[in-house]
Motif scaffolding. Structure first.
Motif, PDB file in Angstrom:
ATOM      1  N   HIS A  51       1.242  -1.228  -0.202  1.00  0.00           N
ATOM      2  CA  HIS A  51      -0.010   0.212   0.178  1.00  0.00           C
ATOM      3  C   HIS A  51       0.897   1.364   0.082  1.00  0.00           C
ATOM      4  N   VAL A  52       1.972   1.489   0.263  1.00  0.00           N
ATOM      5  CA  VAL A  52       2.978   2.417   0.361  1.00  0.00           C
ATOM      6  C   VAL A  52       4.392   2.260   0.234  1.00  0.00           C
ATOM      7  N   ILE A  53       4.566   3.224  -1.100  1.00  0.00           N
ATOM      8  CA  ILE A  53       5.710   3.004  -1.456  1.00  0.00           C
ATOM      9  C   ILE A  53       6.984   4.475  -0.224  1.00  0.00           C
ATOM     10  N   VAL A  54       8.247   3.969  -0.354  1.00  0.00           N
ATOM     11  CA  VAL A  54       9.093   5.031   1.007  1.00  0.00           C
ATOM     12  C   VAL A  54      10.403   5.096   0.496  1.00  0.00           C
ATOM     13  N   GLU A  55      10.516   6.468   0.049  1.00  0.00           N
ATOM     14  CA  GLU A  55      11.601   6.841  -0.545  1.00  0.00           C
ATOM     15  C   GLU A  55      12.738   7.178   0.224  1.00  0.00           C
ATOM     16  N   HIS A  56      14.325   6.512  -0.221  1.00  0.00           N
ATOM     17  CA  HIS A  56      15.315   6.991   0.871  1.00  0.00           C
ATOM     18  C   HIS A  56      16.386   7.054  -0.372  1.00  0.00           C
ATOM     19  N   TYR A  57      17.026   7.838   0.977  1.00  0.00           N
ATOM     20  CA  TYR A  57      18.755   7.172   0.133  1.00  0.00           C
ATOM     21  C   TYR A  57      19.304   7.041   0.723  1.00  0.00           C
ATOM     22  N   THR A  58      20.861   6.714   0.255  1.00  0.00           N
ATOM     23  CA  THR A  58      21.910   5.608   0.328  1.00  0.00           C
ATOM     24  C   THR A  58      22.871   6.466   0.843  1.00  0.00           C
ATOM     25  N   ALA A  59      23.481   7.724   1.862  1.00  0.00           N
ATOM     26  CA  ALA A  59      23.885   8.016   2.210  1.00  0.00           C
ATOM     27  C   ALA A  59      25.099   7.577   1.879  1.00  0.00           C
ATOM     28  N   TRP A 115       5.365  -4.430   6.063  1.00  0.00           N
ATOM     29  CA  TRP A 115       4.881  -5.106   6.144  1.00  0.00           C
ATOM     30  C   TRP A 115       3.906  -5.126   4.929  1.00  0.00           C
ATOM     31  N   THR A 116       3.779  -3.821   5.004  1.00  0.00           N
ATOM     32  CA  THR A 116       3.450  -3.126   3.413  1.00  0.00           C
ATOM     33  C   THR A 116       4.234  -2.418   2.620  1.00  0.00           C
ATOM     34  N   ALA A 117       4.863  -1.617   2.479  1.00  0.00           N
ATOM     35  CA  ALA A 117       5.992  -0.901   1.478  1.00  0.00           C
ATOM     36  C   ALA A 117       7.010  -1.721   1.141  1.00  0.00           C
ATOM     37  N   ILE A 118       6.749  -0.809  -0.529  1.00  0.00           N
ATOM     38  CA  ILE A 118       7.788  -1.106  -1.214  1.00  0.00           C
ATOM     39  C   ILE A 118       8.787   0.044  -0.876  1.00  0.00           C
ATOM     40  N   GLY A 119      10.190  -0.444  -0.878  1.00  0.00           N
ATOM     41  CA  GLY A 119      10.798   0.611  -0.778  1.00  0.00           C
ATOM     42  C   GLY A 119      12.449   0.678  -1.411  1.00  0.00           C
ATOM     43  N   ILE A 120      12.267   2.191  -2.186  1.00  0.00           N
ATOM     44  CA  ILE A 120      13.225   2.443  -2.767  1.00  0.00           C
ATOM     45  C   ILE A 120      14.430   3.525  -2.620  1.00  0.00           C
ATOM     46  N   GLU A 121      15.609   2.685  -2.631  1.00  0.00           N
ATOM     47  CA  GLU A 121      17.078   3.957  -2.192  1.00  0.00           C
ATOM     48  C   GLU A 121      17.362   4.509  -3.337  1.00  0.00           C
ATOM     49  N   HIS A 122      18.091   5.615  -3.224  1.00  0.00           N
ATOM     50  CA  HIS A 122      19.042   6.072  -3.768  1.00  0.00           C
ATOM     51  C   HIS A 122      20.114   6.675  -3.987  1.00  0.00           C
ATOM     52  N   VAL A 123      21.136   6.044  -4.556  1.00  0.00           N
ATOM     53  CA  VAL A 123      22.387   6.978  -4.730  1.00  0.00           C
ATOM     54  C   VAL A 123      22.584   8.208  -4.499  1.00  0.00           C
ATOM     55  N   GLY A 124      23.500   8.428  -3.505  1.00  0.00           N
ATOM     56  CA  GLY A 124      23.322   9.748  -2.490  1.00  0.00           C
ATOM     57  C   GLY A 124      23.589  10.304  -1.183  1.00  0.00           C
ATOM     58  N   THR A 144       8.454   4.182  -9.766  1.00  0.00           N
ATOM     59  CA  THR A 144       7.512   4.688  -8.802  1.00  0.00           C
ATOM     60  C   THR A 144       5.968   5.020  -9.034  1.00  0.00           C
ATOM     61  N   LEU A 145       5.752   5.711 -10.268  1.00  0.00           N
ATOM     62  CA  LEU A 145       4.726   5.939 -11.027  1.00  0.00           C
ATOM     63  C   LEU A 145       4.223   4.505 -11.541  1.00  0.00           C
ATOM     64  N   TRP A 146       5.332   3.887 -11.390  1.00  0.00           N
ATOM     65  CA  TRP A 146       5.137   2.234 -12.655  1.00  0.00           C
ATOM     66  C   TRP A 146       4.547   1.446 -11.088  1.00  0.00           C
ATOM     67  N   VAL A 192       7.972  18.602  -2.789  1.00  0.00           N
ATOM     68  CA  VAL A 192       8.682  18.561  -4.227  1.00  0.00           C
ATOM     69  C   VAL A 192       8.100  17.398  -5.280  1.00  0.00           C
ATOM     70  N   TYR A 193       9.056  16.286  -4.285  1.00  0.00           N
ATOM     71  CA  TYR A 193       9.019  14.833  -5.517  1.00  0.00           C
ATOM     72  C   TYR A 193       7.202  14.872  -5.479  1.00  0.00           C
ATOM     73  N   ARG A 194       6.751  14.741  -4.393  1.00  0.00           N
ATOM     74  CA  ARG A 194       5.125  14.348  -5.014  1.00  0.00           C
ATOM     75  C   ARG A 194       4.284  14.730  -5.783  1.00  0.00           C
ATOM     76  N   ARG A 195       4.550  16.436  -6.126  1.00  0.00           N
ATOM     77  CA  ARG A 195       4.274  17.654  -7.261  1.00  0.00           C
ATOM     78  C   ARG A 195       4.977  16.817  -8.321  1.00  0.00           C
ATOM     79  N   LYS A 196       6.642  16.061  -8.951  1.00  0.00           N
ATOM     80  CA  LYS A 196       6.696  16.275 -10.323  1.00  0.00           C
ATOM     81  C   LYS A 196       5.516  14.513 -10.677  1.00  0.00           C
ATOM     82  N   LEU A 197       5.776  13.890  -9.247  1.00  0.00           N
ATOM     83  CA  LEU A 197       5.222  12.745  -9.782  1.00  0.00           C
ATOM     84  C   LEU A 197       3.788  13.013 -10.439  1.00  0.00           C
ATOM     85  N   ALA A 198       2.715  13.666  -9.445  1.00  0.00           N
ATOM     86  CA  ALA A 198       1.552  13.764 -10.566  1.00  0.00           C
ATOM     87  C   ALA A 198       1.717  14.915 -11.408  1.00  0.00           C
ATOM     88  N   ALA A 199       2.968  15.535 -12.130  1.00  0.00           N
ATOM     89  CA  ALA A 199       3.169  16.127 -13.523  1.00  0.00           C
ATOM     90  C   ALA A 199       3.083  15.198 -14.448  1.00  0.00           C
TER      91      ALA A 199
END
Length: 219
Positions: A51-59, A115-124, A144-146, A192-199
């Motif tokens: 039900h959820v997508i969680v955005e992360h960065y890797t540090a 239990w219900t989230a997909i995790g997406i890491e971003h190198v940075g 994310t949109l896919w 900002v990210y969600r605004r770009k996602l909706a666009a």
């Protein structure tokens, strides 16, 4: 007919993904099921109907140490419990998307939501570094949109790790962990990210839901 149209859209939206699976054998699956039982009251290592997508960065500056850390299945240095941390995807700085774990498998990346989230890491090393990298951001938004389209996840349920405590899907049985979160992908940057996602969704003529939203955390 509608199901066929949705399936066609999902196939069309899927970005190029490089498979780089981490070891996730019987021992790690058993650790994950035991973790899910302790923290969520469900005895399974499987991720069902996210039900959820969680955005992360890797540090980190590169992808390699991220893969190695997730592959190691070492006890989490912050919370000291197995299974080791992992994420389903990592988006590299050049826009390459790596998949490390199947979408049918629970990954430990966000307390209260695994239990219900997909995790997406971003190198940075910061939200800003990703928002300021056009190739990486473009790949992230497309991935994310896919996923949103595939699993019928609404825009408000695409969150940064720092927003985890206010997700309506957050649950944690262990009081010591209930208010634990991280600082990556702050709310202001996720706006900002969600605004770009909706666009992007509008540009591709993809209907996305705006149902849901944050709830009081109690923390």
């Amino acid at each position: 007919m509608r199901t066929a149209l949705v399936l066609a859209l999902v196939i069309t939206l899927k970005p190029p993904i490089v498979q780089k699976p981490i070891p996730f054998g019987a021992t790690r699956r058993a650790e994950t099921a035991a973790y899910a039982q302790r923290h969520y009251g469900i005895d399974t290592w499987r991720l069902r109907s996210p039900h959820v997508i969680v955005e992360h960065y890797t540090a980190t500056a590169t992808f390699a140490p991220v893969w190695s850390t997730f592959a190691a299945d070492a006890p989490d240095p912050e919370l000291g419990e197995k299974p080791g941390t992992c994420a389903h995807f990592v988006v590299d700085t050049d826009g390459t998307i790596y998949q490390l774990v199947p979408l049918t498998t629970m990954c430990r990346h966000t307390v209260g939501l695994n239990w219900t989230a997909i995790g997406i890491e971003h190198v940075g090393s910061s939200d800003a570094s990703i928002l300021g990298n056009p190739r990486q951001l473009r790949a992230s938004l497309r991935l994310t949109l896919w996923l949103m389209t595939r699993f019928h996840i609404s825009v408000p349920n695409v969150i940064g790790h720092a927003e985890s405590l206010t997700s309506p899907y957050h649950r944690e049985r262990d009081a010591r962990w209930r208010c634990q979160t991280h600082g990556d992908w702050r709310h202001a940057d996720m706006v900002v990210y969600r605004r770009k996602l909706a666009a992007l969704a509008r540009a591709l003529h993809v209907a996305v839901s705006r149902a849901g939203g944050p709830v009081p955390s109690g923390c």
